[in-house]
Design a protein around this motif. Structure first.
Motif, PDB file in Angstrom:
ATOM      1  N   ARG A 167       0.840  -1.212   0.000  1.00 26.59           N
ATOM      2  CA  ARG A 167       0.000   0.000   0.000  1.00 26.59           C
ATOM      3  C   ARG A 167       0.871   1.258   0.000  1.00 26.59           C
ATOM      4  O   ARG A 167       0.572   2.229  -0.696  1.00 26.59           O
ATOM      5  CB  ARG A 167      -0.940  -0.015   1.211  1.00 26.59           C
ATOM      6  CG  ARG A 167      -1.805   1.214   1.363  1.00 26.59           C
ATOM      7  CD  ARG A 167      -2.753   1.430   0.185  1.00 26.59           C
ATOM      8  NE  ARG A 167      -3.551   2.636   0.343  1.00 26.59           N
ATOM      9  CZ  ARG A 167      -3.952   3.410  -0.645  1.00 26.59           C
ATOM     10  NH1 ARG A 167      -3.630   3.105  -1.899  1.00 26.59           N
ATOM     11  NH2 ARG A 167      -4.673   4.470  -0.415  1.00 26.59           N
ATOM     12  N   LEU A 168       1.976   1.214   0.770  1.00 26.70           N
ATOM     13  CA  LEU A 168       2.881   2.369   0.791  1.00 26.70           C
ATOM     14  C   LEU A 168       3.462   2.578  -0.609  1.00 26.70           C
ATOM     15  O   LEU A 168       3.507   3.700  -1.117  1.00 26.70           O
ATOM     16  CB  LEU A 168       3.997   2.153   1.827  1.00 26.70           C
ATOM     17  CG  LEU A 168       4.946   3.331   2.043  1.00 26.70           C
ATOM     18  CD1 LEU A 168       4.193   4.577   2.506  1.00 26.70           C
ATOM     19  CD2 LEU A 168       6.023   2.979   3.072  1.00 26.70           C
ATOM     20  N   LYS A 169       3.818   1.463  -1.238  1.00 29.63           N
ATOM     21  CA  LYS A 169       4.374   1.545  -2.600  1.00 29.63           C
ATOM     22  C   LYS A 169       3.360   2.150  -3.558  1.00 29.63           C
ATOM     23  O   LYS A 169       3.697   2.951  -4.419  1.00 29.63           O
ATOM     24  CB  LYS A 169       4.766   0.148  -3.100  1.00 29.63           C
ATOM     25  CG  LYS A 169       6.100  -0.304  -2.552  1.00 29.63           C
ATOM     26  CD  LYS A 169       6.515  -1.581  -3.240  1.00 29.63           C
ATOM     27  CE  LYS A 169       7.957  -1.887  -2.916  1.00 29.63           C
ATOM     28  NZ  LYS A 169       8.312  -3.245  -3.230  1.00 29.63           N
ATOM     29  N   GLU A 170       2.083   1.723  -3.395  1.00 28.02           N
ATOM     30  CA  GLU A 170       1.022   2.226  -4.283  1.00 28.02           C
ATOM     31  C   GLU A 170       0.837   3.731  -4.093  1.00 28.02           C
ATOM     32  O   GLU A 170       0.734   4.485  -5.069  1.00 28.02           O
ATOM     33  CB  GLU A 170      -0.275   1.486  -3.956  1.00 28.02           C
ATOM     34  CG  GLU A 170      -1.425   1.825  -4.859  1.00 28.02           C
ATOM     35  CD  GLU A 170      -2.687   1.086  -4.427  1.00 28.02           C
ATOM     36  OE1 GLU A 170      -2.989   0.028  -4.995  1.00 28.02           O
ATOM     37  OE2 GLU A 170      -3.368   1.575  -3.508  1.00 28.02           O
ATOM     38  N   LEU A 171       0.804   4.171  -2.831  1.00 31.41           N
ATOM     39  CA  LEU A 171       0.650   5.612  -2.560  1.00 31.41           C
ATOM     40  C   LEU A 171       1.806   6.392  -3.186  1.00 31.41           C
ATOM     41  O   LEU A 171       1.596   7.453  -3.776  1.00 31.41           O
ATOM     42  CB  LEU A 171       0.631   5.872  -1.044  1.00 31.41           C
ATOM     43  CG  LEU A 171      -0.668   5.552  -0.305  1.00 31.41           C
ATOM     44  CD1 LEU A 171      -0.459   5.651   1.208  1.00 31.41           C
ATOM     45  CD2 LEU A 171      -1.781   6.515  -0.730  1.00 31.41           C
ATOM     46  N   LEU A 172       3.016   5.851  -3.043  1.00 32.30           N
ATOM     47  CA  LEU A 172       4.190   6.538  -3.578  1.00 32.30           C
ATOM     48  C   LEU A 172       4.127   6.610  -5.106  1.00 32.30           C
ATOM     49  O   LEU A 172       4.483   7.610  -5.709  1.00 32.30           O
ATOM     50  CB  LEU A 172       5.473   5.828  -3.147  1.00 32.30           C
ATOM     51  CG  LEU A 172       5.754   5.824  -1.638  1.00 32.30           C
ATOM     52  CD1 LEU A 172       6.912   4.896  -1.299  1.00 32.30           C
ATOM     53  CD2 LEU A 172       6.057   7.235  -1.142  1.00 32.30           C
ATOM     54  N   LYS A 173       3.644   5.529  -5.696  1.00 34.28           N
ATOM     55  CA  LYS A 173       3.612   5.449  -7.160  1.00 34.28           C
ATOM     56  C   LYS A 173       2.529   6.352  -7.748  1.00 34.28           C
ATOM     57  O   LYS A 173       2.738   7.011  -8.760  1.00 34.28           O
ATOM     58  CB  LYS A 173       3.342   3.981  -7.550  1.00 34.28           C
ATOM     59  CG  LYS A 173       3.701   3.668  -8.966  1.00 34.28           C
ATOM     60  CD  LYS A 173       3.633   2.189  -9.203  1.00 34.28           C
ATOM     61  CE  LYS A 173       3.682   1.912 -10.687  1.00 34.28           C
ATOM     62  NZ  LYS A 173       3.450   0.510 -10.991  1.00 34.28           N
ATOM     63  N   THR A 174       1.379   6.366  -7.081  1.00 34.99           N
ATOM     64  CA  THR A 174       0.246   7.064  -7.694  1.00 34.99           C
ATOM     65  C   THR A 174       0.070   8.496  -7.206  1.00 34.99           C
ATOM     66  O   THR A 174      -0.556   9.298  -7.878  1.00 34.99           O
ATOM     67  CB  THR A 174      -1.070   6.299  -7.417  1.00 34.99           C
ATOM     68  OG1 THR A 174      -1.215   6.185  -5.993  1.00 34.99           O
ATOM     69  CG2 THR A 174      -1.068   4.924  -8.036  1.00 34.99           C
ATOM     70  N   GLN A 175       0.598   8.805  -6.018  1.00 33.50           N
ATOM     71  CA  GLN A 175       0.269  10.128  -5.476  1.00 33.50           C
ATOM     72  C   GLN A 175       1.455  11.024  -5.168  1.00 33.50           C
ATOM     73  O   GLN A 175       1.282  12.113  -4.627  1.00 33.50           O
ATOM     74  CB  GLN A 175      -0.585   9.957  -4.212  1.00 33.50           C
ATOM     75  CG  GLN A 175      -1.961   9.407  -4.563  1.00 33.50           C
ATOM     76  CD  GLN A 175      -2.867   9.355  -3.365  1.00 33.50           C
ATOM     77  OE1 GLN A 175      -2.861  10.239  -2.541  1.00 33.50           O
ATOM     78  NE2 GLN A 175      -3.642   8.284  -3.267  1.00 33.50           N
ATOM     79  N   CYS A 176       2.663  10.555  -5.476  1.00 38.42           N
ATOM     80  CA  CYS A 176       3.821  11.390  -5.185  1.00 38.42           C
ATOM     81  C   CYS A 176       4.302  11.998  -6.507  1.00 38.42           C
ATOM     82  O   CYS A 176       4.493  11.276  -7.484  1.00 38.42           O
ATOM     83  CB  CYS A 176       4.934  10.549  -4.557  1.00 38.42           C
ATOM     84  SG  CYS A 176       6.357  11.543  -4.138  1.00 38.42           S
TER      85      CYS A 176
END
Ligand code: KG4
Ligand code: ZN
Length: 363
Positions: A308-317
């Motif tokens: 989930r952390l990876k997903e947030l970093l990928k999609t929202q950073c």
């Protein structure tokens, strides 16, 4: 490997991973080449106690370190005689566990008459970024400085700003840390309440996949109050929620599955816990980017493996994001070798009788 390439044997035994690695220069001055990275994980030994038992960890390091070193040298097609230096984590960590690695490294250094390089474990995690050949690793052409580094592990939740690159000594500013529990600790302690095996982070990640992350609104502490973290309230909140829902939180002993959420209910707990931790980390990262003007983001340490952390970093950073390959996220000797390699280049080593002054430290 030709003799002109300095080859360093690195040892990591600060907690429950016994690891050895052989490293050398890469084609890039800021990156290190890894020739082997043997890791023996003690997780199965500690599982039934719900956490790492320091005495068991030390004794197992005693049993496993020599075979792990031998395997690492064999994989790297390197003999003891070819080593230019030996490196070891000397803290922070479990003191008995650290001493096993440190004593072995001292013996190798003294008997081969090669320098000893002592490495701080956190410097190791940070240098996992500077290992060559990673799928999402540091690339000087793409990644601009300053670099915001988020170190999220079982023992630490730190934000740093990095303004230069190896082989120089890193110009790191610690921006914030956790006032209490680390992010990985929050995963592990809440997983324990749910009766999941140690270390719980990976299980929460796994069970979250089918869960509703909005099922429970667990706390996101200090969200708009600076860059510091605080995760200790999460376990109390999960404990209270379990009781409210009529469950009996697991504290110790055998897990009574009938009194704990399972199936969809477990998935909902896991997804909600994971969301609370990851959203908090991500929010603090965004604030730190805003405050510092960082140009690139790097996330290191065991929790950086979280999906989930990876997903947030990928999609929202909106910055380029670097994360180490899986084998370099959780504890490993390759990252220690990477930090050691640059210390060696800067002659930050202990020679002959100086090696006896090297000591381990717990925090
Ligand atoms: O960096 P590390 O191996 O050891 C320390 O230096 O502490 O990190 C271990 C931590 C544990 O708390 C573990 O639960 C967590 O990393 N972890 C994860 C995941 N994989 C490991 N946490 C969340 N999701 C994961 N996939
Ligand atoms: Zn670590």
């Amino acid at each position: 490997m030709e003799k002109s390439k300095n080859k360093i044997l690195a040892i990591e035994s600060s907690c429950d991973e016994c690891s050895a690695s052989v490293v050398s220069a890469s084609d890039f001055p800021e990156l290190v080449s890894i020739h082997s990275n043997q890791i023996f994980s003690q997780i199965d030994l500690h599982k039934k106690y719900g956490g790492v038992v320091p005495e068991i960890a030390s004794r197992n390091h005693l049993d496993m370190l020599n075979p792990v070193i031998e395997e690492s040298l064999k994989k790297a097609k390197t003999s003891f005689a070819e080593l230019t230096a030996v490196a070891v984590t000397n803290g922070p960590g479990l003191i008995g566990a650290l001493l096993v690695g440190l004593s072995a490294a001292k013996a190798i250094s003294y008997s081969l008459n090669i320098p000893l390089i002592t490495v701080d474990h956190l410097q190791g995690h940070i240098h996992s970024l500077f290992i060559a050949g990673q799928s999402n690793g540091f690339d000087k052409a793409k990644h601009k400085l300053p670099l915001l580094i988020c170190l999220v592990s079982g023992g630490h939740t730190n934000l740093y700003l990095l303004k230069n690159l190896p082989p120089e000594k890193l110009d790191l500013t610690l921006l914030s840390s956790s006032r209490d529990d680390a992010a990985g600790e929050a995963f592990d302690k809440t997983a324990k309440l749910l009766g999941l095996p140690y270390p719980g982070g990976i299980w929460i990640d796994q069970y979250s996949k089918n869960g509703n992350k909005k099922a429970y609104n667990f706390p996101r502490p200090l969200l708009n109050e600076g860059l510091e973290f605080s995760f200790s309230g999460l376990k109390t909140s999960v404990l209270n929620q379990l009781k409210t829902d009529g469950y009996t939180p697991h504290i110790f002993g055998n897990v009574d599955e009938s009194k704990l959420p399972r199936g969809q209910a477990l998935a909902n707990y896991c997804a909600s816990i994971q969301e609370a931790i990851c959203e908090t980390i991500f929010h603090k990262i965004q604030s730190a980017i805003h405050q510092t003007g960082a140009q690139t983001l790097a996330v290191v340490g065991g929790v950086s493996a979280n999906s989930r952390l990876k997903e947030l970093l990928k999609t929202q950073c909106n910055l380029p994001v670097i994360t180490p390959d899986g084998q370099y996220c959780t504890d490993n000797a390759a990252m220690i070798g990477a930090a050691a390699f640059f210390q060696f280049v800067r002659n930050d080593v202990l020679k002959s009788k100086q090696i006896f002054s090297a000591n381990a430290y717990s925090s």
